[in-house]
Design a protein around this motif. Structure first.
Motif, PDB file in Angstrom:
ATOM      1  N   CYS A 251       0.874  -1.180   0.000  1.00 49.60           N
ATOM      2  CA  CYS A 251       0.000   0.000   0.000  1.00 49.60           C
ATOM      3  C   CYS A 251       0.910   1.229   0.000  1.00 49.60           C
ATOM      4  O   CYS A 251       2.135   1.095  -0.076  1.00 49.60           O
ATOM      5  CB  CYS A 251      -0.908  -0.021   1.222  1.00 49.60           C
ATOM      6  N   CYS A 253       1.999   2.924   2.275  1.00 51.63           N
ATOM      7  CA  CYS A 253       2.980   2.939   3.378  1.00 51.63           C
ATOM      8  C   CYS A 253       4.308   2.309   2.951  1.00 51.63           C
ATOM      9  O   CYS A 253       5.333   2.541   3.596  1.00 51.63           O
ATOM     10  CB  CYS A 253       2.430   2.218   4.601  1.00 51.63           C
ATOM     11  N   HIS A 258       0.229  -6.248   1.637  1.00 49.58           N
ATOM     12  CA  HIS A 258      -1.027  -6.808   2.151  1.00 49.58           C
ATOM     13  C   HIS A 258      -1.380  -8.039   1.336  1.00 49.58           C
ATOM     14  O   HIS A 258      -1.481  -7.963   0.101  1.00 49.58           O
ATOM     15  CB  HIS A 258      -2.163  -5.788   2.014  1.00 49.58           C
ATOM     16  N   CYS A 313      -1.307  -2.192   9.916  1.00 49.75           N
ATOM     17  CA  CYS A 313      -0.768  -1.186   8.994  1.00 49.75           C
ATOM     18  C   CYS A 313      -1.515   0.139   9.181  1.00 49.75           C
ATOM     19  O   CYS A 313      -2.745   0.142   9.287  1.00 49.75           O
ATOM     20  CB  CYS A 313      -0.929  -1.678   7.558  1.00 49.75           C
ATOM     21  N   CYS A 315      -2.464   2.160   7.166  1.00 46.56           N
ATOM     22  CA  CYS A 315      -3.418   2.476   6.085  1.00 46.56           C
ATOM     23  C   CYS A 315      -4.838   2.037   6.433  1.00 46.56           C
ATOM     24  O   CYS A 315      -5.787   2.413   5.747  1.00 46.56           O
ATOM     25  CB  CYS A 315      -2.988   1.826   4.777  1.00 46.56           C
TER      26      CYS A 315
HETATM   27 ZN    ZN Z   1      -1.261  -0.790   4.402  1.00 52.48          ZN
END
Ligand code: ZN
Ligand code: COA
Ligand code: AMP
Length: 435
Positions: A251, A253, A258, A313, A315
């Protein structure tokens, strides 16, 4: 659709609900797998039914599936539906003999494309983007896989395929490509061609995002690619047996990928003892498809070594992340995005009567990508200093190897007994690449 997520509810599903969904889909996948000749027989003998699964940990009651099981059930032994329902096949190299083939229904292709759309969307790709796919098409899953994913997202998609760097650059500049997919080892070469033509991809393209995957690479490689292209580079993990790319994706980040747990069940095991390892420890990744109709594959030993990143995470996605791939628990290596087992090379060399029994594969990297050298000892009676004869033999071997492994290695024919040996045992692969 929110601004960040392609499928917000699924991507942020609380873990308990995600696991409930996995249990349901795993039970459905077992019911489906039982229809296939392979799992029907195996699970029938072991008494495995959907009721074997009451919680995600019950996955451990199932036996592992390995690449050889796919190869021995090639081409249709794992099929669960009438052949009329299949709309596609892809395959990946095996050690010798049959490849591992995967069959897809319309549902399977749509589900796969959705995961890639979800992945690309997560890093900011939108329908207004122009996506160039520099992956091999044909049987490689990176071609049609990313193609269908980008189309599902709504991007204009340029199926440039692998190779022909001058044309890649022209397409990129003429059509205003904003994001692209490539194996990381090709991007050094592509950059060199930009420079040779007096161009700088940071100024002379509109590239914003690169999706890089299909082969191991380090954080340093990613940072270098980002610097060379002035674009963000996101790691993409997949494998043919699990559809292709779109299994796990970084993602924004950029701290691990993922793994889409509504479609795959993830385990990490000790490759020696085959026992599960706690989150955070490096081991072999085992994956189970949860959303496949034509050909569910359960508890597949990927041979890829990684770890689960235990922390949530930032996100907001609840699907766990895996760390970048750290190696393999078998001897497969990847060169220019093509998987190679040393035994494939050995088999070809041994078909050449002039070649003796020892050979050495050396892998190196330079600013323009990876190189592969195959040194083969000749039979004592065959060694000659007739340059023309050796050159013809070298070309013949290179062509035969390219047919088998899809890349063209440099070939060196050497006198008998000249290759290094350790403990009397010949060393087959020296990998000097820093990736
Ligand atoms: Zn993430
Ligand atoms: N991806 C894209 N292009 C590549 C590449 C790669 N991994 N590796 C090499 N190339 C380019 C080379 O730069 C060269 O083009 P150029 O001279 O215009 O720059 C051209 O392809 C031929 O390369 P070369 O190294 O001479 O050929 P080869 O016979 O060894 O075969 C490929 C190379 C590209 C045909 C083969 O390695 C391939 O198909 N790789 C793609 C694999 C892939 O997409 N994997 C993803 C699976 S999901
Ligand atoms: P294929 O089935 O030909 O697509 O090859 C799948 C294999 O490629 C995986 O099992 C991994 O070994 C490797 N691979 C795919 N994606 C990555 C990645 N992002 N990082 C490292 N290795 C990868």
């Amino acid at each position: 659709m929110s601004n960040t997520y392609w499928q917000e509810e699924l991507e942020t599903l609380p873990r308990r609900q995600l696991e409930e969904l996995q249990v349901k889909k795993l039970r459905d996948s077992i019911a489906r797998a039982l229809i296939s000749p392979y799992y029907g027989k195996l699970y029938g003998e072991l008494g495995i039914t959907p009721d074997t699964i009451q919680c995600v940990e019950d996955i451990r009651k199932l036996p592992f599936t390995v690449k050889d099981d796919l190869r021995s059930s090639y081409p249709y032994g794992m099929l669960t539906c009438p052949k009329d329902d299949i709309v596609r096949m892809h395959c990946t190299s095996g050690t010798t003999g049959n490849p591992a083939a995967v069959l897809y229904t319309r549902h399977d292709l749509a589900s796969w494309a959705n995961l890639l759309a979800r992945s690309m969307y997560a890093v900011g790709t939108r329908p207004s983007d122009i996506f160039q796919n520099m992956s091999g098409y044909g049987l490689f899953t990176g071609g049609l896989g990313f193609q269908n994913g980008a189309e599902a997202l709504g991007c204009m998609t340029i199926p440039a395929a692998a190779g022909n760097s001058i044309r890649q650059i022209k397409l990129m500049r003429d059509f205003g490509t904003t994001c692209a997919h490539s194996v990381p080892s090709y991007l050094g070469r592509l950059h060199a061609v930009f420079v040779e033509n007096g161009l700088d991809p940071r100024k002379d393209t509109q590239l914003k995002r690169l999706f890089i995957g299909a082969e191991p690479h380090s954080e340093e490689t990613r940072l270098r690619i980002e610097e060379l292209f002035g674009a963000k580079a996101y790691n993409s993990f997949g494998m043919t047996e699990m559809n292709g790319p779109g299994v796990a994706f970084e993602c924004v980040c950029q701290k691990g990928m993922h793994l889409w747990e509504d479609c795959y069940l993830l385990e990490i095991i000790d490759p020696e003892t085959l026992e599960p390892l706690p989150d955070g420890e490096v081991g072999e990744m085992v994956l189970t498809t949860l959303d496949r109709e034509a050909m569910p594959i359960l508890r597949y030993r990927t041979r890829d070594l990684t770890r689960i990143i235990p922390e949530p995470c930032p996100c907001g996605r609840t699907h766990r992340r895996i760390d970048r791939i750290k190696g393999r628990s078998d001897d497969m290596f990847i060169i220019k995005g093509c998987n190679v087992f040393p035994i494939q090379i050995e088999r070809i060399l041994m078909q050449v009567p002039e070649v003796g029994s020892d050979y050495l594969i050396t892998l190196d990297s330079n600013a323009e990508g990876d190189t592969m050298l195959v040194q083969a000892e000749l039979q004592p009676t065959m060694f000659t200093d007739d340059y023309k004869q050796l050159e013809a033999l070298r070309k013949r071997i290179a062509l035969k190897l390219k047919d088998e492994i899809l890349v063209t290695p440099a070939i060196q024919l050497v006198p008998p007994g000249s290759l290094p040996r350790s403990d009397g045992k010949a060393k087959r692969v020296v990998d000097n690449r820093k990736n």
